[in-house]
Enzyme design. Structure first.
Site, mmCIF file in Angstrom:
data_model
loop_
_atom_site.group_PDB
_atom_site.id
_atom_site.type_symbol
_atom_site.label_atom_id
_atom_site.label_comp_id
_atom_site.label_asym_id
_atom_site.label_seq_id
_atom_site.Cartn_x
_atom_site.Cartn_y
_atom_site.Cartn_z
ATOM 1 N N LYS B 73 -13.826 -2.203 -67.947
ATOM 2 C CA LYS B 73 -12.337 -2.682 -67.787
ATOM 3 C C LYS B 73 -11.897 -2.615 -69.304
ATOM 4 O O LYS B 73 -12.719 -2.797 -70.315
ATOM 5 C CB LYS B 73 -12.539 -4.377 -67.429
ATOM 6 C CG LYS B 73 -11.095 -4.843 -67.395
ATOM 7 C CD LYS B 73 -11.458 -6.554 -66.751
ATOM 8 C CE LYS B 73 -9.982 -7.346 -66.646
ATOM 9 N NZ LYS B 73 -10.477 -8.752 -66.207
ATOM 10 N N SER B 148 -7.873 -9.909 -61.844
ATOM 11 C CA SER B 148 -7.161 -8.808 -62.884
ATOM 12 C C SER B 148 -7.821 -7.580 -63.081
ATOM 13 O O SER B 148 -7.432 -6.572 -63.431
ATOM 14 C CB SER B 148 -6.987 -9.555 -64.243
ATOM 15 O OG SER B 148 -8.171 -9.851 -64.714
ATOM 16 N N SER B 172 -11.409 -13.084 -61.493
ATOM 17 C CA SER B 172 -10.944 -11.779 -61.763
ATOM 18 C C SER B 172 -11.900 -10.679 -61.531
ATOM 19 O O SER B 172 -11.486 -9.696 -61.483
ATOM 20 C CB SER B 172 -10.342 -11.639 -63.290
ATOM 21 O OG SER B 172 -9.032 -12.143 -63.422
#
Lengths: 407, 476
Positions: B73, B148, B172
């Site tokens: 990420k 996310s 997330s």
């Protein structure tokens, strides 16, 4: 209303701790490095970096607190103090707020039993900001973050002082204690000790406190005393004219000998304190605290006053560092790195620490190999370190003599 | 397979599924040449039986993970590839240091082939709030992958990598895992180092792992878990071999079914998937018991005070002074305003404003202090249930399946997507989302929650459910 008027003073003193490394990262605290040389992801506040507490700084902070007769708490909490400024890289300062390291101390203004003194409200730990440099590059400001994250303690007194002279005594005694316990160089000219003063006036004998102002930007103890007198006179004049004192921050201008209000932007902060989630509460066991308290007790028992009197006799105590350099150094005698100490005959041992000189009394038996001198209680901290040159000072393994000499 | 072959295969797959901006938009930073070169170096070290420091070794050499391409990420610091948190304010920023989790993975033989798309600063539940544009769900490209950590979830779901790192503040990792039909685990707060994870809400943030299978997730978490002296909130506890949980029997395992997670308003098809999963585990010897976590409904309000408060402080460092975007303005204050207004997107701005407000003088007690008190009650709910003999809780991961891109424009409606996941972050407990079935062809995640530092039991339940579904051909 008419006089006589009484001045009420409380002092907030920030002191740099003598650690070798910063409060939350392993960067050096050595003075004089090229700008931003002593930095890392943590003290530059790079994305993703996290603070790790320097336990040595905690020990020094607790030592100072014990030397001031405070209670050091088994649990204290770091908090974030939020504000934007270019030399504050995280956008918040890690400090302590509603759960400080220590509370409730006392500093005597005189010797002997029953002496007058000042109550210490609290001692808490925090990190220093970097430095903004506004005058070097036309149209630009430069930021040096070498100082960012340097360990500080803030020593907050109760509003117990009643004169500028007493404030001076308080600060000089505080400085002695901090030097003697090897907590700090406590040098106002160098910025390792900084003073903010809260001042108000009231009719002599009144109980209620008047509206206070805070004075900042003072660079010497004598400056503090002068600023307090000037601000006191200003407030008295206001009150005698029937006007109100406005609670605000005043800046001392040593050149003109005046105070002026800070621009409102410089003071109207809502710091939005909240507990620092990156650091668990600081827990100290009762056993560790007892050990630290005893160590300070032993130190305090040494003949402190004796050393002070000897310093007075030498005539060096009252000299400013610059003047002292001229007096202490005989013509032709240079302070050299590695010299460590210069036995300037009757002037005693002269030592260099960074750019400042420290004086010590003549002590025939005190060979500057320091061990003996320290035992005799005659050396202040900075000098002991320099005289030892490359040896680590036993009292604190984190600090080594050569750091200071390389500045 | 050699590392070079594995990395090249991953890039081929990325091309096939169009992982870049012209397709899934899962990858936001890629450097093929560097990744292949790193793989070649790894192959050399394995061939010469050298450990990570280049010293000879008697075991397999530098590769306990077996030369795996992984995706990371974009809010986790990597050397080489940029670290921009899906934000304009960090455009082009390259970290001069790497996150502890990334270092541990690299030392175990992983090769970071890409940084993945995300909601800006991890604030969002759909990966639509990214400066790079939205990521598409590989299962149905008209839908969001969740967020996310949507880019990482999509990369695993599309078969490009088997392991990817995400981060969790309120769900997330687990929620996008559910939306994309992969496994996503959020460890106990303190189990994994946050050093190098760009902070959103420090008291809630944890790095999490996506896996194609439960075993992939267990494998990844085993590598990154453990104490790190650079993170004062990481805990010094031994890390079990999570993969050993595959062999655990479920005989006697007590599974709690918290009624607050199955309200009457829950989509009955999602309820059915969860109940079917519970039934399977009962068939394997587990005991299923109804329990109550009474403060559950307060989780979202509490979360949206605590998380923005911490975010407002954590994001103060993006000020245009030292790195990232700087936009000129009138004087210092003008520069701050221009940089931050121009650098942060709408959702991040909203949360900074909200967080600044709740910490303000006069409001702190009413909002932040009260939220922290309720947070303690939410945690206490879990502590009590687990003390009463429940080993794991079984819930839906999310109240819906993946929704269509652009379908949710109301922020509060978006926040409710985390209604079943944010509780674990507030309480600090671990959670895992496992594919449990489908509704209208869209994946549904089943969530397990366990007590602090009991990820092992989570994995035991997750392995069992996955195996049961796979054996009966109901799992892709």
């Amino acid at each position: 209303m008419a006089g006589p008027w009484e001045m009420v003073i409380g002092l907030e003193v920030h002191v740099q701790l003598l650690t070798k490394t910063k409060l939350f990262c392993p960067c050096s605290t050595a003075f004089g490095a090229p700008p931003n040389a002593n930095t890392c992801p943590v003290c530059l506040a790079l994305p993703g970096a996290l603070p790790v507490l320097n336990r040595g700084a905690v020990r020094l902070a607790a030592r100072a607190a014990y030397a001031l007769g405070c209670t050091v708490h088994e649990e204290s909490v770091f908090a974030r103090k939020n504000y934007f400024y270019p030399d504050l890289p995280k956008g918040y300062q890690i400090s302590q707020f509603d759960r400080p390291l220590a509370t409730g101390g006392f500093l005597a203004l005189e010797d002997g039993p029953g002496a007058r003194g000042v109550r210490i409200h609290r001692v808490h730990m925090e990190e220093d900001a970097g430095k903004s440099i506004h005058d070097r590059y036309p149209g630009h400001s430069a930021i040096d973050l070498n100082r960012s994250g340097t360990p500080l303690i803030e020593i907050v007194s109760e509003p117990d002082l009643r004169s500028a002279a007493d404030a001076g005594v308080y600060l000089r005694r505080l400085k002695q204690i901090l030097e003697y316990t090897e907590v700090s160089d406590a040098n106002m000219e160098e910025g390792s000790l900084r003073v903010d003063a809260n001042v108000s006036v009231r009719a002599a004998g009144a109980d209620a406190l008047g509206t206070k102002t805070e004075i900042k930007n003072m660079n010497s103890f004598s400056g503090v005393e002068r600023a307090l007198e000037v601000e006191f006179a200003r407030q008295v004049a206001l009150v005698e004219r029937g006007e109100r004192v406005v609670q605000q921050t005043m800046l001392w201008d040593a050149g003109s000998g005046t105070v002026r209000p800070a621009r409102s932007k410089e003071e109207s902060h809502d710091y939005r304190y909240f507990p620092e989630p990156d650091l668990p509460p600081l827990r100290l066991t009762s056993a560790v605290l007892a050990e630290w308290r005893e160590a300070v007790g032993a130190q305090r028992a040494e003949p402190f006053q004796q050393r002070e009197r000897a310093l007075e006799r030498s005539g060096l105590r009252s000299l400013e560092p610059r003047k002292f350099r001229e007096v202490a150094l005989a013509p032709g005698k240079q302070l050299e790195r590695g010299a460590g100490e210069i036995d300037a005959a009757n002037l005693g041992i002269v030592l260099r620490r960074e750019r400042t000189l420290f004086a010590l009394v003549p002590q025939p038996q005190a060979h500057p190999r320091c061990g003996a001198a320290r035992a005799a209680g005659t050396l202040v901290r900075g000098s002991a370190r320099d005289a030892l040159e490359h040896e680590a000072v036993e009292a604190d393994g984190r600090i080594e003599a050569h750091d200071a000499c390389e500045a | 397979m050699s590392a070079v072959a594995a990395v090249e295969a991953a890039f081929r797959r990325a091309d096939e599924v169009r992982a870049g901006p012209d397709g899934l938009n899962a990858f936001v930073h890629v450097d093929r040449e560097a990744a292949v070169a790193e793989a070649a170096e790894l192959d050399r070290m394995v061939a010469e039986r050298l450990d990570v420091a280049g010293r000879p070794t008697h075991d397999a050499g530098r590769s306990p993970l077996g030369a795996r391409p992984i995706a990371v990420k974009d809010n986790i610091a990597t050397l080489g590839l940029p670290t921009t948190c899906g934000s304009r304010i960090l455009a082009g920023y390259r970290s001069p240091y790497e996150a502890t989790v990334v270092r541990r993975l690299r030392e175990a033989g992983a090769i970071v082939i890409a940084k993945t798309n995300m909601d800006e600063f991890a604030m969002g539940s759909s990966t639509e709030q990214s400066a790079y544009g939205p990521t598409l769900n590989p299962v149905d490209r008209t839908r969001v992958p969740g967020g996310s950590s949507g880019g990482s979830a999509a990369a695993v779901a599309a078969g490009i990598v088997r392991i990817a790192l995400g981060s969790e503040t309120g769900g997330s990792v687990r929620q996008p895992a559910a939306f994309c039909g992969v496994v996503g685990v959020k460890p106990t707060y303190g189990r994994v180092s946050r050093y190098g994870l760009v902070a959103f809400a420090s008291s809630l943030d944890q790095v999490g792992v996506f896996g194609k299978t439960v075993d992939d997730a267990a494998h990844g978490l085993s590598v990154i878990a453990g104490h790190d002296e650079r993170d004062s909130t990481s805990i010094d506890l031994p890390v079990p071999d999570f993969r050993a949980a595959a062999r655990e029997s479920l005989e006697g395992l007590v599974i709690g079914r918290p009624r607050e997670y199955f309200p009457d308003t829950l989509d009955p098809r999602i309820r059915d998937v969860c109940d079917a999963a519970a039934e399977r585990l009962r068939g394997l010897g587990a005991v299923v018991r109804d329990v109550s976590l009474p403060h559950t409904s307060l989780a979202i309000p509490v979360y949206y005070i605590v998380a923005p408060a911490e975010a407002s402080s954590n994001l103060a460092r993006f000020d245009g002074v030292r790195y990232g975007l700087r936009l000129a303005g009138d004087g210092l204050t003008g520069m701050y305003e221009a940089t931050r207004s121009g650098g942060f997107g709408a959702e991040v701005t909203r949360r900074i404003l909200l967080g600044t407000y709740v910490l303000s003088a006069g409001y702190y007690d009413a909002y932040y202090r009260k939220a922290m008190a309720i947070r303690a009650l939410i945690r206490q709910d879990f502590v009590r249930v687990f003390a009463d003999g429940v080993h794991v809780l079984l819930t839906p991961t999310a109240p819906t399946t993946a929704f269509r891109l652009g379908a949710i424009s109301d922020p509060y409606e978006m926040y409710l997507s985390d209604i079943y996941t944010a509780t674990a972050n507030l309480a600090g407990i671990p959670g895992i989302s496992v594919p449990g079935g489908t509704v209208d062809g869209l994946p549904v995640g089943v969530q397990f929650l366990a007590t602090h530092f009991d990820e092992y039991r989570l994995f035991a339940a997750a392995y069992a459910l996955e195996r049961s579904l796979t054996e009966q051909g109901e799992h892709p």
